[in-house]
Design a protein around this motif. Structure first.
Motif, mmCIF file in Angstrom:
data_model
loop_
_atom_site.group_PDB
_atom_site.id
_atom_site.type_symbol
_atom_site.label_atom_id
_atom_site.label_comp_id
_atom_site.label_asym_id
_atom_site.label_seq_id
_atom_site.Cartn_x
_atom_site.Cartn_y
_atom_site.Cartn_z
ATOM 1 N N ALA A 6 0.833 -1.206 0.000
ATOM 2 C CA ALA A 6 0.000 0.000 0.000
ATOM 3 C C ALA A 6 0.868 1.257 0.000
ATOM 4 O O ALA A 6 0.560 2.249 -0.662
ATOM 5 N N TYR A 7 1.968 1.208 0.751
ATOM 6 C CA TYR A 7 2.888 2.349 0.799
ATOM 7 C C TYR A 7 3.471 2.622 -0.587
ATOM 8 O O TYR A 7 3.535 3.766 -1.029
ATOM 9 N N ARG A 8 3.874 1.551 -1.276
ATOM 10 C CA ARG A 8 4.436 1.709 -2.626
ATOM 11 C C ARG A 8 3.386 2.232 -3.602
ATOM 12 O O ARG A 8 3.699 3.013 -4.505
ATOM 13 N N MET A 9 2.128 1.801 -3.425
ATOM 14 C CA MET A 9 1.045 2.189 -4.334
ATOM 15 C C MET A 9 0.406 3.525 -3.942
ATOM 16 O O MET A 9 -0.541 3.972 -4.584
ATOM 17 N N LYS A 10 0.940 4.136 -2.871
ATOM 18 C CA LYS A 10 0.428 5.421 -2.377
ATOM 19 C C LYS A 10 -1.047 5.346 -1.986
ATOM 20 O O LYS A 10 -1.843 6.271 -2.230
ATOM 21 N N ILE A 11 -1.436 4.215 -1.405
ATOM 22 C CA ILE A 11 -2.795 4.031 -0.894
ATOM 23 C C ILE A 11 -2.821 4.454 0.574
ATOM 24 O O ILE A 11 -1.998 3.994 1.365
ATOM 25 N N PRO A 12 -3.718 5.334 0.972
ATOM 26 C CA PRO A 12 -3.784 5.761 2.368
ATOM 27 C C PRO A 12 -3.981 4.580 3.316
ATOM 28 O O PRO A 12 -4.741 3.655 3.018
ATOM 29 N N VAL A 13 -3.290 4.635 4.455
ATOM 30 C CA VAL A 13 -3.405 3.581 5.473
ATOM 31 C C VAL A 13 -3.925 4.217 6.753
ATOM 32 O O VAL A 13 -3.364 5.197 7.252
ATOM 33 N N VAL A 14 -5.006 3.660 7.281
ATOM 34 C CA VAL A 14 -5.626 4.199 8.490
ATOM 35 C C VAL A 14 -5.769 3.099 9.532
ATOM 36 O O VAL A 14 -5.647 1.907 9.232
ATOM 37 N N SER A 15 -6.047 3.513 10.762
ATOM 38 C CA SER A 15 -6.281 2.554 11.838
ATOM 39 C C SER A 15 -7.744 2.120 11.830
ATOM 40 O O SER A 15 -8.595 2.742 11.194
ATOM 41 N N ALA A 16 -8.039 1.053 12.592
ATOM 42 C CA ALA A 16 -9.414 0.557 12.667
ATOM 43 C C ALA A 16 -10.343 1.585 13.300
ATOM 44 O O ALA A 16 -11.569 1.535 13.094
ATOM 45 N N GLU A 17 -9.787 2.522 14.039
ATOM 46 C CA GLU A 17 -10.610 3.563 14.656
ATOM 47 C C GLU A 17 -11.314 4.409 13.602
ATOM 48 O O GLU A 17 -12.397 4.946 13.851
ATOM 49 N N TRP A 18 -10.728 4.517 12.425
ATOM 50 C CA TRP A 18 -11.334 5.289 11.328
ATOM 51 C C TRP A 18 -12.721 4.745 11.001
ATOM 52 O O TRP A 18 -13.686 5.502 10.867
ATOM 53 N N VAL A 19 -12.840 3.429 10.891
ATOM 54 C CA VAL A 19 -14.133 2.818 10.585
ATOM 55 C C VAL A 19 -15.102 3.034 11.742
ATOM 56 O O VAL A 19 -16.273 3.389 11.535
ATOM 57 N N GLU A 20 -14.622 2.840 12.965
ATOM 58 C CA GLU A 20 -15.480 2.989 14.137
ATOM 59 C C GLU A 20 -16.027 4.410 14.252
ATOM 60 O O GLU A 20 -17.216 4.611 14.515
ATOM 61 N N ARG A 21 -15.176 5.407 14.038
ATOM 62 C CA ARG A 21 -15.626 6.801 14.149
ATOM 63 C C ARG A 21 -16.573 7.172 13.004
ATOM 64 O O ARG A 21 -17.496 7.957 13.195
ATOM 65 N N CYS A 22 -16.317 6.621 11.823
ATOM 66 C CA CYS A 22 -17.255 6.856 10.717
ATOM 67 C C CYS A 22 -18.630 6.311 11.080
ATOM 68 O O CYS A 22 -19.657 6.952 10.823
ATOM 69 N N TRP A 23 -18.647 5.138 11.703
ATOM 70 C CA TRP A 23 -19.911 4.478 12.040
ATOM 71 C C TRP A 23 -20.645 5.205 13.167
ATOM 72 O O TRP A 23 -21.862 5.367 13.126
ATOM 73 N N THR A 24 -19.922 5.651 14.166
ATOM 74 C CA THR A 24 -20.563 6.236 15.350
ATOM 75 C C THR A 24 -20.781 7.746 15.251
ATOM 76 O O THR A 24 -21.622 8.288 15.963
ATOM 77 N N THR A 25 -20.032 8.425 14.390
ATOM 78 C CA THR A 25 -20.078 9.888 14.388
ATOM 79 C C THR A 25 -20.233 10.499 12.996
ATOM 80 O O THR A 25 -21.227 11.180 12.701
ATOM 81 N N TYR A 26 -19.229 10.277 12.140
ATOM 82 C CA TYR A 26 -19.131 11.052 10.904
ATOM 83 C C TYR A 26 -20.298 10.853 9.950
ATOM 84 O O TYR A 26 -20.727 11.807 9.275
ATOM 85 N N GLN A 27 -20.828 9.633 9.847
ATOM 86 C CA GLN A 27 -21.881 9.386 8.863
ATOM 87 C C GLN A 27 -23.161 10.166 9.167
ATOM 88 O O GLN A 27 -23.928 10.494 8.258
ATOM 89 N N TYR A 28 -23.380 10.484 10.427
ATOM 90 C CA TYR A 28 -24.584 11.219 10.790
ATOM 91 C C TYR A 28 -24.521 12.686 10.354
ATOM 92 O O TYR A 28 -25.556 13.353 10.260
ATOM 93 N N ASP A 29 -23.315 13.164 10.085
ATOM 94 C CA ASP A 29 -23.131 14.541 9.631
ATOM 95 C C ASP A 29 -22.893 14.622 8.127
ATOM 96 O O ASP A 29 -22.510 15.680 7.608
ATOM 97 N N LEU A 30 -23.096 13.498 7.435
ATOM 98 C CA LEU A 30 -22.882 13.419 5.986
ATOM 99 C C LEU A 30 -21.438 13.752 5.613
ATOM 100 O O LEU A 30 -21.169 14.304 4.540
ATOM 101 N N VAL A 31 -20.496 13.412 6.479
ATOM 102 C CA VAL A 31 -19.076 13.649 6.212
ATOM 103 C C VAL A 31 -18.519 12.471 5.421
ATOM 104 O O VAL A 31 -18.758 11.309 5.758
ATOM 105 N N ARG A 32 -17.786 12.766 4.372
ATOM 106 C CA ARG A 32 -17.165 11.717 3.573
ATOM 107 C C ARG A 32 -16.040 11.047 4.358
ATOM 108 O O ARG A 32 -15.191 11.712 4.953
ATOM 109 N N ALA A 33 -16.015 9.730 4.342
ATOM 110 C CA ALA A 33 -15.007 8.987 5.087
ATOM 111 C C ALA A 33 -13.599 9.220 4.568
ATOM 112 O O ALA A 33 -12.625 9.067 5.312
#
Length: 285
Positions: A221-248
């Motif tokens: 992923a590093y070589r392909m320049k693909i962003p790498v995130v922690s599992a918390e990213w998914v959890e926060r999208c599920w519990t917070t960001y999606q309710y505000d229509l924020v793009r993940a």
């Protein structure tokens, strides 16, 4: 990634969808004691119902206690998997006129009938509908389509699974170095937020969720320049960001939840002069 859409004919808006949390459907077709609760229509549900009328889709309010009975009419193995609009036109009158009492007799398929719930987590109603093969969405899907889609008030995306939001619409996610149960939960939530999950890393993948920086997937992923995130990213999208229509995949969220280069590593140094130099090296990576 293009979304498959279909035009639904009717949408059931489930009141008290969380009332049966932790309970099971009874033989009488109800969930727990939801029939004794005060009807609950959240603001987002009311707004979504009005939006469905603008789409010329008849929204019908139904209490959670009637969901099993309705599904048995819809999906009974003793009869074809369809009903008619005559069968479903007996919803209670609504003071705002959301219920459309049409009497046409056109057969409806499962894809043409959707159930709208504002709660998925811990909801016995949601679990029942999912197992019954019903088409389930949340009002946040409707809200996103109204405000963010190129063609507002168009058809609702159709997926073979429940859809809670469009927070991850167009994203393809894969994971590495996560416990099996964590990865399964992550996959389910990514898909319910409109994204797709890939078991492998390929050119279609847009994000990697990683628990370690030492795996082959991480290095690729590093070589392909693909962003790498922690599992918390998914959890926060599920519990917070999606309710505000924020793009993940907004730059701010990707920076906030980027996996640190030295995540969970124990580092020792030799021949480095001074703690300040070591700290500078760590912080710059």
């Amino acid at each position: 990634m293009a979304s498959k859409t279909t035009t639904a004919v009717v949408a059931y808006f489930v009141e008290n969808s969380a009332a049966g949390d932790g309970s099971r459907a009874t033989s009488s077709g109800s969930f727990g004691n939801s029939s004794s609760t005060v009807p609950r229509r959240s603001a987002i549900m009311i707004s979504a119902a009005k939006s469905m009328k603008r789409r010329k889709l008849p929204p019908r309010w139904i209490d959670a206690s009637k969901v099993q009975q309705t599904c048995e009419q819809l999906f009974s193995t003793r009869s074809p998997a369809h009903i008619t609009t005559t069968t479903i036109s007996n919803a209670a009158d609504d003071e705002e006129g959301e219920n459309d009492h049409s009497t046409a007799t056109t057969p409806l398929s499962k894809d043409e009938v959707m159930f709208v719930l504002d709660t998925f987590d811990g909801s016995a109603v949601y679990e029942y509908l999912s197992k019954a093969g019903a088409r389930v969405i949340s009002p946040y899907v409707i809200k996103y389509c109204d405000e963010e889609c190129p063609e507002p008030f168009a058809t609702i995306p159709m997926r073979p699974h429940a859809l809670f939001s469009q927070c991850m619409r167009g994203l393809v996610v894969t994971a590495t170095s996560l416990p099996t149960q964590t990865r399964k939960a992550l996959q389910a939530r990514v898909m319910m937020m409109g994204g797709a999950y890939s078991s492998g890393l390929n050119s279609a993948v847009t994000l990697l969720v990683a628990g370690s920086v030492t795996t082959d997937k991480y290095r690729a992923a590093y070589r392909m320049k693909i962003p790498v995130v922690s599992a918390e990213w998914v959890e926060r999208c599920w519990t917070t960001y999606q309710y505000d229509l924020v793009r993940a995949d907004s730059p701010e969220l990707l920076r906030r939840h980027a996996l640190p280069v030295f995540h969970n590593l124990m580092i020792t140094c030799s021949g480095v002069s001074g703690l300040e130099a070591m700290m500078h090296f760590r912080n710059s990576n």
